[in-house]
Design a protein around this motif. Sequence first.
Motif, PDB file in Angstrom:
ATOM      1  N   GLY A   1      -8.482  -5.001  -9.298  1.00  0.00           N
ATOM      2  CA  GLY A   1      -8.930  -3.575  -9.664  1.00  0.00           C
ATOM      3  C   GLY A   1     -10.011  -3.191 -10.946  1.00  0.00           C
TER       4      GLY A   1
ATOM      5  N   GLU B   1      -5.090  -2.425  -7.079  1.00  0.00           N
ATOM      6  CA  GLU B   1      -5.406  -2.322  -5.686  1.00  0.00           C
ATOM      7  C   GLU B   1      -4.688  -3.553  -4.863  1.00  0.00           C
ATOM      8  N   GLU B   2      -4.999  -3.585  -3.774  1.00  0.00           N
ATOM      9  CA  GLU B   2      -4.306  -4.712  -2.849  1.00  0.00           C
ATOM     10  C   GLU B   2      -4.822  -6.182  -3.050  1.00  0.00           C
TER      11      GLU B   2
ATOM     12  N   ARG C   1       0.800  -1.257  -0.169  1.00  0.00           N
ATOM     13  CA  ARG C   1      -0.128   0.069   0.119  1.00  0.00           C
ATOM     14  C   ARG C   1       0.824   1.227   0.040  1.00  0.00           C
TER      15      ARG C   1
ATOM     16  N   GLY D   1      -1.908   6.496  -9.473  1.00  0.00           N
ATOM     17  CA  GLY D   1      -1.849   4.935  -9.197  1.00  0.00           C
ATOM     18  C   GLY D   1      -0.820   4.293 -10.136  1.00  0.00           C
TER      19      GLY D   1
END
Length: 310
Positions: free
Chosen positions: A146, A140-141, A94, A103
């Motif tokens: 995502g 994303e994580e 993160r 991003g």
Amino acid sequence: MRLVFAGTPEVAVPALDTLIASDRHEVVAVVTRPDARAGRGRHLVPSPVAQRAEEAGIEVLKPARPRDEDFLARLREIGPDCCPVVAYGALLPRVALDVPAKGWVNLHFSLLPAWRGAAPVQHSLLAGDEVTGASTFLIEEGLDSGPVFGVVTDEVRPTDTSGDLLTRLAFAGAGLLAATMDGIEDGSLQAVPQTGDGVSLAPKISVEDARIDWTAPALRVDRVVRACTPAPGAWTGFRDERLKVRSVALAPDGPEGLEPGQLAVGKKAVHVGTGSHPVALDWVQAQGKKPMRATDWARGARIEEGERVG
């Protein structure tokens, strides 16, 4: 935009080249995996992406882990607007994901949400997909979960290996990734959340996964061989050694009565029994040898009647 590109293997180079050539963006640095030992001398060799970046005079970052503080500090100093990613090979924490304002955007070689994971092309071939493609999405994580910016599709050809298909997708995906960067920069492109339907997983293919089960139908044998070529390489046992099987041909008109794994050697073909009809071995590679035609291998091995692989 100021871009920091993250990628490691040869398949990521077309996308890097396309972004370097863009007149709308600047690749200011590259992130790649540390040098790895390769070749007979086991010397440390930079990744294909590192080599290409160095040729272009671009700064190369090789963190052992992307959460290393030295790497994160340098990334913040560079201040990228966006970080495009192609087969980087490490999970991004993160704290790294939060650095670029727009991003990290991944080029993934499947039509998401199908085949999330490390080996999407191999699993697509194993499943017998008729159409596959590539997707760009905001990282994303979660695992490849995502929202998606765009896709490009490609028809799977009957003789495609994972190497063939991945090469085509690498070049088609390079254009998709560049167009995605353009759309993010001018605000014309918005990511769309993935649907919860059709999710499938594509974990890494192990050497044991690549072992051919001759009791399976011929179609399954063909898919395993194509999916595992060139890596990790489909294989079978023969006389207590591994025999790599680099290509086969479906042979419904082959010799009758062959049991799974049983060999039948003719002047022009070498057939193997499966759980359905035989397949013809095309190219094989005996342990410690170079790849060769199956007929040449069989002639040298002096295969006896009734001998088997498996």
